[in-house]
Design a protein around this motif. Structure first.
Motif, PDB file in Angstrom:
ATOM      1  N   LYS A  40       7.360  15.156 -49.284  1.00 54.65           N
ATOM      2  CA  LYS A  40       8.541  15.799 -49.856  1.00 54.65           C
ATOM      3  C   LYS A  40       9.607  14.804 -50.310  1.00 54.65           C
ATOM      4  O   LYS A  40      10.413  15.101 -51.165  1.00 54.65           O
ATOM      5  N   LYS A  41       9.599  13.653 -49.730  1.00 54.82           N
ATOM      6  CA  LYS A  41      10.707  12.729 -50.002  1.00 54.82           C
ATOM      7  C   LYS A  41      10.216  11.386 -50.525  1.00 54.82           C
ATOM      8  O   LYS A  41       9.513  11.306 -51.520  1.00 54.82           O
ATOM      9  N   ALA A  42      10.611  10.303 -49.856  1.00 54.27           N
ATOM     10  CA  ALA A  42      10.338   8.966 -50.364  1.00 54.27           C
ATOM     11  C   ALA A  42       8.870   8.596 -50.196  1.00 54.27           C
ATOM     12  O   ALA A  42       8.204   9.048 -49.263  1.00 54.27           O
ATOM     13  N   PRO A  43       8.347   7.769 -51.100  1.00 52.45           N
ATOM     14  CA  PRO A  43       6.976   7.274 -50.922  1.00 52.45           C
ATOM     15  C   PRO A  43       6.851   6.458 -49.641  1.00 52.45           C
ATOM     16  O   PRO A  43       7.761   5.706 -49.282  1.00 52.45           O
ATOM     17  N   THR A  44       5.721   6.638 -48.973  1.00 55.59           N
ATOM     18  CA  THR A  44       5.438   5.827 -47.793  1.00 55.59           C
ATOM     19  C   THR A  44       4.250   4.927 -48.093  1.00 55.59           C
ATOM     20  O   THR A  44       3.276   5.348 -48.716  1.00 55.59           O
ATOM     21  N   PHE A  45       4.322   3.705 -47.628  1.00 61.61           N
ATOM     22  CA  PHE A  45       3.358   2.666 -47.945  1.00 61.61           C
ATOM     23  C   PHE A  45       2.006   2.927 -47.281  1.00 61.61           C
ATOM     24  O   PHE A  45       1.940   3.282 -46.098  1.00 61.61           O
ATOM     25  N   LEU A  46       0.931   2.765 -48.054  1.00 63.96           N
ATOM     26  CA  LEU A  46      -0.425   2.869 -47.504  1.00 63.96           C
ATOM     27  C   LEU A  46      -1.098   1.496 -47.457  1.00 63.96           C
ATOM     28  O   LEU A  46      -1.443   1.010 -46.393  1.00 63.96           O
ATOM     29  N   PHE A  47      -1.308   0.920 -48.634  1.00 61.04           N
ATOM     30  CA  PHE A  47      -2.035  -0.339 -48.724  1.00 61.04           C
ATOM     31  C   PHE A  47      -1.424  -1.248 -49.787  1.00 61.04           C
ATOM     32  O   PHE A  47      -0.861  -0.777 -50.757  1.00 61.04           O
ATOM     33  N   MET A  48      -1.607  -2.550 -49.596  1.00 62.20           N
ATOM     34  CA  MET A  48      -1.355  -3.514 -50.637  1.00 62.20           C
ATOM     35  C   MET A  48      -2.594  -4.370 -50.811  1.00 62.20           C
ATOM     36  O   MET A  48      -3.148  -4.876 -49.828  1.00 62.20           O
ATOM     37  N   ALA A  85      -0.602  15.726 -50.698  1.00 59.00           N
ATOM     38  CA  ALA A  85       0.548  14.909 -51.102  1.00 59.00           C
ATOM     39  C   ALA A  85       0.295  14.416 -52.515  1.00 59.00           C
ATOM     40  O   ALA A  85      -0.753  14.680 -53.103  1.00 59.00           O
ATOM     41  N   ILE A  86       1.285  13.701 -53.038  1.00 56.91           N
ATOM     42  CA  ILE A  86       1.084  12.948 -54.281  1.00 56.91           C
ATOM     43  C   ILE A  86       0.776  11.509 -53.889  1.00 56.91           C
ATOM     44  O   ILE A  86       1.491  10.926 -53.064  1.00 56.91           O
ATOM     45  N   TYR A  87      -0.282  10.966 -54.455  1.00 61.47           N
ATOM     46  CA  TYR A  87      -0.647   9.581 -54.171  1.00 61.47           C
ATOM     47  C   TYR A  87      -0.282   8.734 -55.399  1.00 61.47           C
ATOM     48  O   TYR A  87      -0.753   8.990 -56.500  1.00 61.47           O
TER      49      TYR A  87
ATOM     50  N   THR B 105      18.173  10.382 -53.526  1.00 66.72           N
ATOM     51  CA  THR B 105      19.332  11.203 -53.891  1.00 66.72           C
ATOM     52  C   THR B 105      18.898  12.114 -55.030  1.00 66.72           C
ATOM     53  O   THR B 105      18.438  11.632 -56.061  1.00 66.72           O
ATOM     54  N   ARG B 106      19.035  13.419 -54.796  1.00 64.04           N
ATOM     55  CA  ARG B 106      18.700  14.388 -55.852  1.00 64.04           C
ATOM     56  C   ARG B 106      19.969  14.692 -56.633  1.00 64.04           C
ATOM     57  O   ARG B 106      20.902  15.262 -56.095  1.00 64.04           O
ATOM     58  N   LEU B 107      19.998  14.279 -57.903  1.00 69.68           N
ATOM     59  CA  LEU B 107      21.175  14.442 -58.759  1.00 69.68           C
ATOM     60  C   LEU B 107      20.888  15.446 -59.864  1.00 69.68           C
ATOM     61  O   LEU B 107      19.870  15.345 -60.550  1.00 69.68           O
TER      62      LEU B 107
END
Lengths: 111, 110
Positions: A40-48, A85-87, B105-107
């Motif tokens: 729902k929010k910020a991307p979370t790191f999986l692999f580099m 999720a979105i990957y 931040t949702r703007l």
């Protein structure tokens, strides 16, 4: 212009299935390729993945970088609803580690 | 350990108004970035900084400004808000490789 293309755009699978997500890139000054999971929010790191580390695995997820084909795959085995999720695939370029993102693959895992 | 903190989480602006999106990191990372994400799209780089006092444009800088007076803070300024700036904005920091993202931040500009 740097470009990262992901396929498929979206995917619906049943719980327990195995999925493969694709990422191809055309960039100058390649440094790394990264996979992120975005719920729902910020991307979370999986692999580099880099030239010195072309294969990574963590639990049911694994990823391979093919520098010859300028592409990468992300595999998820025995999918669960929590994998929905979105990957996002992103390629790191240049000395400032800027990331160029693909548009993402939306994965939905159903019961 | 706070990581990357963004404020506010939500904001509605009227066309022509201005505002500053705040971003603070407590990991002593040199590199900081601002991205925007439009619906169904990947993230696009607005501005980035490789250290205090140094900033540079990314892919979509028009309509935005940044400053980096300290290692910790990297605010993003919108001077004359336009509907095209309706988006979700993410700040990120990095020691060299691998980002830590803020919560976004949702703007909405109306």
């Amino acid at each position: 212009e740097d470009k990262v293309v992901q396929s498929p755009l979206s995917l619906v699978v049943h719980e327990g299935d195995t999925v493969t997500l694709n990422c191809s890139y055309e960039v100058t000054n390649f440094r790394s390729l990264l996979w992120y999971k975005q719920e729902k929010k910020a991307p979370t790191f999986l692999f580099m993945l880099t030239s010195s580390g072309i294969e990574k695995k963590s639990g049911r997820l694994s990823s391979i970088l093919d520098k010859k084909e300028l592409s990468s795959i992300l595999n998820i085995t025995a999918t669960q609803t929590g994998d929905s999720a979105i990957y996002l695939c992103a390629v790191g370029v240049g000395t400032a580690s800027k990331l160029t993102f693909g548009t993402g693959t939306r994965l939905q895992v159903t019961l | 350990n706070a990581g990357v903190t963004q404020t506010p989480k939500f904001r509605i602006l009227k066309i022509g108004q201005s505002m500053t999106l705040q971003c603070t990191q407590d990991m002593n990372h040199n590199y900081m970035y601002w991205y925007r994400q439009d619906p169904g799209m990947g993230l696009k780089l607005i501005y980035y900084s490789v250290g205090a006092g140094i900033t540079d444009k990314g892919e979509v800088p028009n309509g935005y400004n940044v400053s980096r007076s300290t290692t910790e803070d990297f605010p993003l300024r919108l001077e004359l808000a336009a509907p095209s700036q309706t988006s979700v904005y993410f700040c990120a920091s990095s020691p060299r490789e691998g980002y830590t993202f803020g919560s976004g931040t949702r703007l909405t500009v109306v």
